[in-house]
Design a protein around this motif. Sequence first.
Motif, short mmCIF file in Angstrom:
data_model
loop_
_atom_site.label_atom_id
_atom_site.label_comp_id
_atom_site.label_asym_id
_atom_site.label_seq_id
_atom_site.Cartn_x
_atom_site.Cartn_y
_atom_site.Cartn_z
N TYR A 65 -3.61 -4.09 18.68
CA TYR A 65 -3.29 -3.56 17.35
C TYR A 65 -2.68 -4.63 16.46
O TYR A 65 -3.07 -4.80 15.30
CB TYR A 65 -2.33 -2.37 17.45
N ARG A 66 -1.72 -5.37 16.99
CA ARG A 66 -1.05 -6.38 16.18
C ARG A 66 -2.03 -7.48 15.76
O ARG A 66 -1.98 -7.98 14.63
CB ARG A 66 0.14 -6.96 16.94
N GLU A 67 -2.92 -7.86 16.66
CA GLU A 67 -3.88 -8.91 16.33
C GLU A 67 -4.85 -8.45 15.24
O GLU A 67 -5.20 -9.22 14.35
CB GLU A 67 -4.65 -9.33 17.59
N LYS A 68 -5.27 -7.19 15.32
CA LYS A 68 -6.21 -6.68 14.32
C LYS A 68 -5.51 -6.52 12.97
O LYS A 68 -6.10 -6.79 11.92
CB LYS A 68 -6.81 -5.35 14.77
N LEU A 69 -4.25 -6.09 12.97
CA LEU A 69 -3.49 -6.00 11.73
C LEU A 69 -3.34 -7.39 11.09
O LEU A 69 -3.48 -7.55 9.88
CB LEU A 69 -2.11 -5.39 11.98
N LYS A 70 -3.07 -8.39 11.92
CA LYS A 70 -2.95 -9.76 11.41
C LYS A 70 -4.27 -10.24 10.82
O LYS A 70 -4.30 -10.90 9.78
CB LYS A 70 -2.50 -10.70 12.53
N GLU A 71 -5.36 -9.92 11.50
CA GLU A 71 -6.68 -10.31 11.00
C GLU A 71 -6.95 -9.70 9.63
O GLU A 71 -7.45 -10.37 8.72
CB GLU A 71 -7.77 -9.87 11.99
N ALA A 72 -6.59 -8.43 9.48
CA ALA A 72 -6.79 -7.75 8.19
C ALA A 72 -5.91 -8.37 7.11
O ALA A 72 -6.35 -8.59 5.97
CB ALA A 72 -6.49 -6.26 8.34
N LEU A 73 -4.66 -8.66 7.45
CA LEU A 73 -3.75 -9.28 6.48
C LEU A 73 -4.24 -10.66 6.05
O LEU A 73 -4.24 -10.98 4.85
CB LEU A 73 -2.35 -9.40 7.09
#
Length: 362
Positions: A65-73
């Motif tokens: 989840y954190r990696e995908k949120l970072k990717e989106a940001l």
Amino acid sequence: MKELRKYSLLGIILLLWSACSEKKVEQTIKSTPAEASEQPIALVIHGGAGTIKRENMSAEREKAYREKLKEALNAGYADLESGEPALEAVMAAIKVMEDSPLFNAGKGAVFTHDGRNEMDAAIMDGRTRNAGAVAGITTVKNPITAAYEVMVNSPHVFMVGKGAEQFAAEQQLEIVDPEYFRDERRYKQLMRIIDAEKTQLDHSSLKEMELEDPYFNDRKYGTVGAVAVDKEGNVAAATSTGGMTNKRYGRVGDVPVIGAGTYADNATCAVSATGHGEFFIRNVVAHEIASIMRYSGKSVSDAADKVVMKQLVEMEGSGGVIAVDKNGRIAMPFNSAGMYRGYIKEKGKPNTFIYDDEDEGL
């Protein structure tokens, strides 16, 4: 002779004063572009709110989840940094989450009672207050792009179902077979919820289901959203969702309802909401936050807190919002156990959060 010296001295003083004044003007002119470039840019995202607890989350899943949120940001911020408008940034961030099965939007959309994936999305431009929304679509790979096309290439704000899909196809958006959205984990979730409705679960069975499936308690929640402010000081908001698990009768939540789940206005802020949509519609949450700022002069943080932590709580409505104003000030309040969320204000420094006890540094 003394008079001449007097006037000569006066002339020298005037010359020096003039030179200093010119230097000050020159310095002011030189500093103007630098000051103009200091307009803050910021992007804030969410990936849904609900009963998100550490004890129900594996280390592997939390990392994902954190990696995908970072990717989106990072995807959205890259647009902002290059001078693209806030509208482009929020769409870029949303598309990353729509393409991931981790979130209840696009590829990870939940199932209706009839075993279909029906998606809603909305986008709004804070500069013009133009907006676009779609609901109940099943074939557009990235629903947020359909909402955008409604906004910029039609005289309308809101399209639904087959009509919205036809319009999306005419705009040459990527159309996919509905099977593209089928996620087995989501389908099993639907089956378990349908079974739960048929039988009376005892406490131990319910606890087991929660541990095995952290989405069980959150079948009424789940959305992705993004808000941003660009180098021109314009704000924008975008939201996308698969709706409520096991929903029937063509139910539509707050996401595509402009003013409820999505709203943007340069004069106040941009807002994207996530939670139990019926309560967000009844409270017109996104517009309410903007109205409190407009008429009460409250900050974006105070206005968002008042709506989410007081008004919604009084009605037993659960969820949260993300918001940003034209000065880059942000808010991310939620009244549930957790909310997937994050923000970025500087290149290479995305900040992500999941639980309610994390220090957001705001």
